[in-house]
Design an enzyme around this catalytic site. Structure first.
Site, PDB file in Angstrom:
ATOM      1  N   LYS A 149     -52.747  13.816  80.635  1.00  0.00           N
ATOM      2  CA  LYS A 149     -51.814  12.725  80.365  1.00  0.00           C
ATOM      3  C   LYS A 149     -50.968  13.034  79.127  1.00  0.00           C
ATOM      4  O   LYS A 149     -49.755  12.947  79.170  1.00  0.00           O
ATOM      5  CB  LYS A 149     -52.555  11.397  80.155  1.00  0.00           C
ATOM      6  CG  LYS A 149     -53.561  11.041  81.257  1.00  0.00           C
ATOM      7  CD  LYS A 149     -52.898  10.458  82.479  1.00  0.00           C
ATOM      8  CE  LYS A 149     -53.784  10.333  83.716  1.00  0.00           C
ATOM      9  NZ  LYS A 149     -55.121   9.853  83.564  1.00  0.00           N
TER      10      LYS A 149
ATOM     11  N   ASP B  22     -62.490   5.686  76.186  1.00  0.00           N
ATOM     12  CA  ASP B  22     -61.702   6.530  77.079  1.00  0.00           C
ATOM     13  C   ASP B  22     -60.254   6.476  76.579  1.00  0.00           C
ATOM     14  O   ASP B  22     -59.576   5.466  76.732  1.00  0.00           O
ATOM     15  CB  ASP B  22     -61.805   5.984  78.512  1.00  0.00           C
ATOM     16  CG  ASP B  22     -60.951   6.763  79.512  1.00  0.00           C
ATOM     17  OD1 ASP B  22     -60.213   7.674  79.097  1.00  0.00           O
ATOM     18  OD2 ASP B  22     -61.032   6.446  80.722  1.00  0.00           O
TER      19      ASP B  22
ATOM     20  N   TRP C 160     -59.781   2.307  85.684  1.00  0.00           N
ATOM     21  CA  TRP C 160     -60.625   3.358  85.102  1.00  0.00           C
ATOM     22  C   TRP C 160     -61.866   2.775  84.478  1.00  0.00           C
ATOM     23  O   TRP C 160     -62.970   3.335  84.589  1.00  0.00           O
ATOM     24  CB  TRP C 160     -59.827   4.195  84.102  1.00  0.00           C
ATOM     25  CG  TRP C 160     -58.649   4.851  84.754  1.00  0.00           C
ATOM     26  CD1 TRP C 160     -57.329   4.632  84.486  1.00  0.00           C
ATOM     27  CD2 TRP C 160     -58.677   5.817  85.823  1.00  0.00           C
ATOM     28  NE1 TRP C 160     -56.547   5.399  85.307  1.00  0.00           N
ATOM     29  CE2 TRP C 160     -57.338   6.128  86.132  1.00  0.00           C
ATOM     30  CE3 TRP C 160     -59.699   6.427  86.542  1.00  0.00           C
ATOM     31  CZ2 TRP C 160     -56.996   7.045  87.140  1.00  0.00           C
ATOM     32  CZ3 TRP C 160     -59.361   7.336  87.544  1.00  0.00           C
ATOM     33  CH2 TRP C 160     -58.030   7.632  87.832  1.00  0.00           C
TER      34      TRP C 160
END
Ligand SMILES: *Cc1c(COP(=O)(O)O)cnc(C)c1O
Length: 356
Positions: A192, A168, A101
């Site tokens: 998530k 993030d 990511w």
């Protein structure tokens, strides 16, 4: 029988949150209409938006110098929205590369400025969190990824940054106490640890708005959404509502401190078994292991499909590692109970007695 849900995302939600979501779809607030069929400008939904923002502020301990936004486009859209809004042409931003990511975020920043990768664990297959680096004072911001969902590493300390810090937090949001004031921008895809797919939480310090000074489409300018309270266009009402229910649940359970206790116990239980069991081994350096996504492999590659088969039989689902790394990944998000971790541990012990 309810399955033990170890999926990485979309992922497990508290059962009372699901019940509340079902109720709101049938009859929202007892007003005879579904949440899905009322205006986002109705009083009832405006109250949902206001409470959601308030809960985020409470859970991060932040005040009105921050704006809380509920946007669409996933965490992946933040990879470009952040440099678009924060980074001037030709200006530098510092990035730490700790996985897939982070790599994605770096790639997108190249479109708007110069992302400088000041530290990376790529040469170590992302098995640790980098420690020794210096953060350039002339960069616009430092970007980090607090938890690496795919490789299973996590920051257990925060960099001491002289420049604005962007994080993030998609896969460990509200899993532990975090003082939001240390960050200038926090973002997370909901799916998530917060709610269903379809909404992305963005917390931004208002002083950063329009920092880049470039002309942007209204939808891609944070200021548009701040000015309109995330209602410039139709917001994703259902994912926002369910996220609000999850935050109410976190608060009721004792807040992020209680979440951390729960998550510490689950992670300690599973890592202890991985370290003890002769069939399995962990992949991440022990001090950087994630408490959200526990990544491990079979010592004997032939055991991999055998173990996944055993998991399936025992109603433990979502344990296959990400397609880019293989092996196993057990995601232990807030809503997962210790009973599910214990079920997995028993399974590993049984597997060892039959296959070692
Ligand atoms: C899942 C994930 C993303 C991507 O999220 P999308 O909402 O699918 O765009 C980004 N960062 C992290 C850390 C993730 O876990």
């Amino acid at each position: 029988m309810k399955k033990h849900n170890f999926y990485a995302g979309p992922a497990i939600l508290p059962s009372e949150v699901l019940e509340g979501a079902i109720e709101a779809i049938k009859d929202f607030n007892g007003n005879g209409l579904s949440l899905l069929e009322i205006s986002h400008r109705s009083k009832d939904f405006e109250a949902v938006m206001a409470e959601s923002e308030q809960l985020v502020k409470e859970l991060f301990g932040i005040g009105d110098e921050y704006a809380v936004l509920f946007l669409t486009g996933g965490a992946s859209s933040q990879f470009y929205m952040i440099p678009m809004n924060l980074l001037k042409d030709g200006e530098k931003a510092a990035y730490i590369n700790t996985g897939v990511w982070a790599t994605g975020a770096i790639k997108e920043a190249k479109n708007f400025g110069i992302p400088e990768v000041i530290a990376s664990s790529e040469e170590d297959q992302f098995r640790h969190i980098p420690r020794n680096y210096s953060i350039p004072a002339d960069a616009a911001y430092l970007h980090i990824t607090s938890n690496n969902t795919i490789y299973g590493s996590q920051y257990h300390f925060w960099p001491n940054s002289p420049i604005p810090m962007v994080c993030d937090m998609s896969s460990d949001l509200f899993s532990r106490p975090v003082d939001g004031n240390q960050f200038d921008l926090i973002y997370a895809g909901a799916q998530k640890n917060l709610g269903p797919a379809g909404v992305t939480l963005v917390v931004i310090k208002k002083s950063l708005l329009q920092r880049a000074g470039r002309k942007l489409p209204a939808m891609l300018d944070y200021k548009t959404h701040v000015d309109k309270g995330s209602m410039y266009n139709t917001p994703p009402v259902f994912p926002i509502y369910v996220s609000m229910l999850t935050m109410r649940w976190i608060k009721k359970m004792g807040g992020t401190k209680a979440m951390a206790q729960r998550n510490d116990e689950k992670a300690a239980t599973l890592y202890a078994e991985i370290d003890r069991n002769s069939c399995f081994t962990g992949t991440v350096r022990s001090e950087d292991r994630s408490k959200m996504n526990v990544v491990f492999v079979a010592k004997n590659p032939a055991h991999e499909s055998l173990f996944l088969e055993a998991c399936k039989k025992a109603q433990c689902v979502g344990l296959a590692g990400h397609r880019s790394v293989g092996g196993f990944r057990a995601s232990l998000y807030n809503a997962l109970g210790l009973d599910s971790v214990n079920a997995l541990v028993s399974l590993m012990q049984e597997f060892e007695s039959q296959n070692a």
